[in-house]
Scaffold this motif. Sequence first.
Motif, PDB file in Angstrom:
ATOM      1  N   LEU A 189     -17.908  -0.980   2.308  1.00 19.55           N
ATOM      2  CA  LEU A 189     -17.418   0.481   2.005  1.00 19.55           C
ATOM      3  C   LEU A 189     -16.601   0.489   0.569  1.00 19.55           C
ATOM      4  O   LEU A 189     -16.120   1.499   0.181  1.00 19.55           O
ATOM      5  N   LYS A 190     -16.604  -0.643  -0.289  1.00 17.59           N
ATOM      6  CA  LYS A 190     -15.923  -0.495  -1.483  1.00 17.59           C
ATOM      7  C   LYS A 190     -16.788   0.071  -2.479  1.00 17.59           C
ATOM      8  O   LYS A 190     -18.016  -0.136  -2.412  1.00 17.59           O
TER       9      LYS A 190
ATOM     10  N   LYS B  10       1.175  -6.748   7.041  1.00 20.14           N
ATOM     11  CA  LYS B  10      -0.112  -5.851   7.681  1.00 20.14           C
ATOM     12  C   LYS B  10      -0.367  -5.819   9.095  1.00 20.14           C
ATOM     13  O   LYS B  10      -1.034  -5.205   9.810  1.00 20.14           O
ATOM     14  N   SER B  11       0.389  -6.945   9.586  1.00 17.93           N
ATOM     15  CA  SER B  11       0.364  -7.141  10.976  1.00 17.93           C
ATOM     16  C   SER B  11       1.512  -6.152  11.808  1.00 17.93           C
ATOM     17  O   SER B  11       1.192  -6.124  12.907  1.00 17.93           O
TER      18      SER B  11
ATOM     19  N   PRO C  67      -1.152   0.042   8.891  1.00 15.72           N
ATOM     20  CA  PRO C  67      -2.028  -0.875   8.230  1.00 15.72           C
ATOM     21  C   PRO C  67      -3.471  -0.731   8.937  1.00 15.72           C
ATOM     22  O   PRO C  67      -4.696  -0.872   8.271  1.00 15.72           O
ATOM     23  N   ASP C  68      -3.445  -0.645  10.197  1.00 18.44           N
ATOM     24  CA  ASP C  68      -4.887  -0.658  10.818  1.00 18.44           C
ATOM     25  C   ASP C  68      -5.715   0.553  10.450  1.00 18.44           C
ATOM     26  O   ASP C  68      -6.973   0.348  10.634  1.00 18.44           O
ATOM     27  N   ARG C  69      -5.350   1.574   9.998  1.00 14.77           N
ATOM     28  CA  ARG C  69      -6.037   2.741   9.518  1.00 14.77           C
ATOM     29  C   ARG C  69      -6.840   2.305   8.099  1.00 14.77           C
ATOM     30  O   ARG C  69      -7.952   2.889   8.074  1.00 14.77           O
ATOM     31  N   HIS C  70      -6.569   1.335   7.877  1.00 11.73           N
ATOM     32  CA  HIS C  70      -7.133   1.134   6.468  1.00 11.73           C
ATOM     33  C   HIS C  70      -8.312  -0.226   6.846  1.00 11.73           C
ATOM     34  O   HIS C  70      -9.127  -0.423   5.843  1.00 11.73           O
ATOM     35  N   ARG C  71      -8.140  -0.953   7.834  1.00 17.51           N
ATOM     36  CA  ARG C  71      -8.987  -1.937   8.202  1.00 17.51           C
ATOM     37  C   ARG C  71     -10.412  -1.676   8.295  1.00 17.51           C
ATOM     38  O   ARG C  71     -11.312  -2.532   7.602  1.00 17.51           O
TER      39      ARG C  71
ATOM     40  N   ASP D  33      -1.876   3.440   3.194  1.00 16.14           N
ATOM     41  CA  ASP D  33      -2.388   2.507   4.502  1.00 16.14           C
ATOM     42  C   ASP D  33      -2.750   1.294   3.808  1.00 16.14           C
ATOM     43  O   ASP D  33      -2.756   0.234   3.974  1.00 16.14           O
ATOM     44  N   ALA D  34      -3.620   1.471   2.248  1.00 14.00           N
ATOM     45  CA  ALA D  34      -3.927   0.506   1.483  1.00 14.00           C
ATOM     46  C   ALA D  34      -2.928  -0.524   1.156  1.00 14.00           C
ATOM     47  O   ALA D  34      -3.279  -1.690   1.294  1.00 14.00           O
ATOM     48  N   ALA D  35      -1.697   0.008   0.905  1.00 17.08           N
ATOM     49  CA  ALA D  35      -0.668  -0.782   0.402  1.00 17.08           C
ATOM     50  C   ALA D  35       0.047  -1.444   1.445  1.00 17.08           C
ATOM     51  O   ALA D  35       0.068  -2.650   1.439  1.00 17.08           O
ATOM     52  N   ALA D  36      -0.124  -1.043   2.700  1.00 23.24           N
ATOM     53  CA  ALA D  36       0.404  -1.860   3.744  1.00 23.24           C
ATOM     54  C   ALA D  36      -0.420  -2.874   4.167  1.00 23.24           C
ATOM     55  O   ALA D  36       0.005  -3.847   4.541  1.00 23.24           O
TER      56      ALA D  36
END
Length: 168
Positions: A164-165, A114-115, A153-157, A105-108
């Motif tokens: 959160l990093k 990502k859209s 991609p939205d799961r990583h948003r 998900d981060a890669a996407a």
Amino acid sequence: DYSDDDDLPEPTTTTTTTKKKQHPKRRRQKQKWSGRTFRSPVSGAAVLVGRNRRENDYLSCVLQSDGDYWLHARGHAGAHVVLQLSKLQRQHQILHDDDLQFAADAAAFYSDVKSESKVDVSVALPRHVLKPPRAPPGTVTLREEYATLVAVPDRHRPYHDDSLKTPT
């Protein structure tokens, strides 16, 4: 005005030898990672995300090691991502599907697509990620793909927020 040979000054001879500068072979050494770092909510494994070609190159060619997984949005420009299981204690170096999905998900999310609602993400072991000779930074080829995941991609948003990093 010198009339005798004895009065002549002694000739001076200087020999200069110039050494060619020998450049040691430039080897990329592991440095402290300063790019994006996230922690997988499942195992706590580090998920490293390149921010540019230079960081992608460093991640793909230097930093990753056996036990890690390399991920990238298939067929699109984007970040190289490494799921770093090798840094966990040996008993925790088990690949969980949710860890791999989090990294996918981060890669996407950090790609040009990502859209999109769903993105194919390639997963490979580090030994199968190769840099072609004289290729520009960030360019790699895969000798063998471990898996292809469908990422959202939205799961990583929510993790994109700086708070959160993982601190570096």
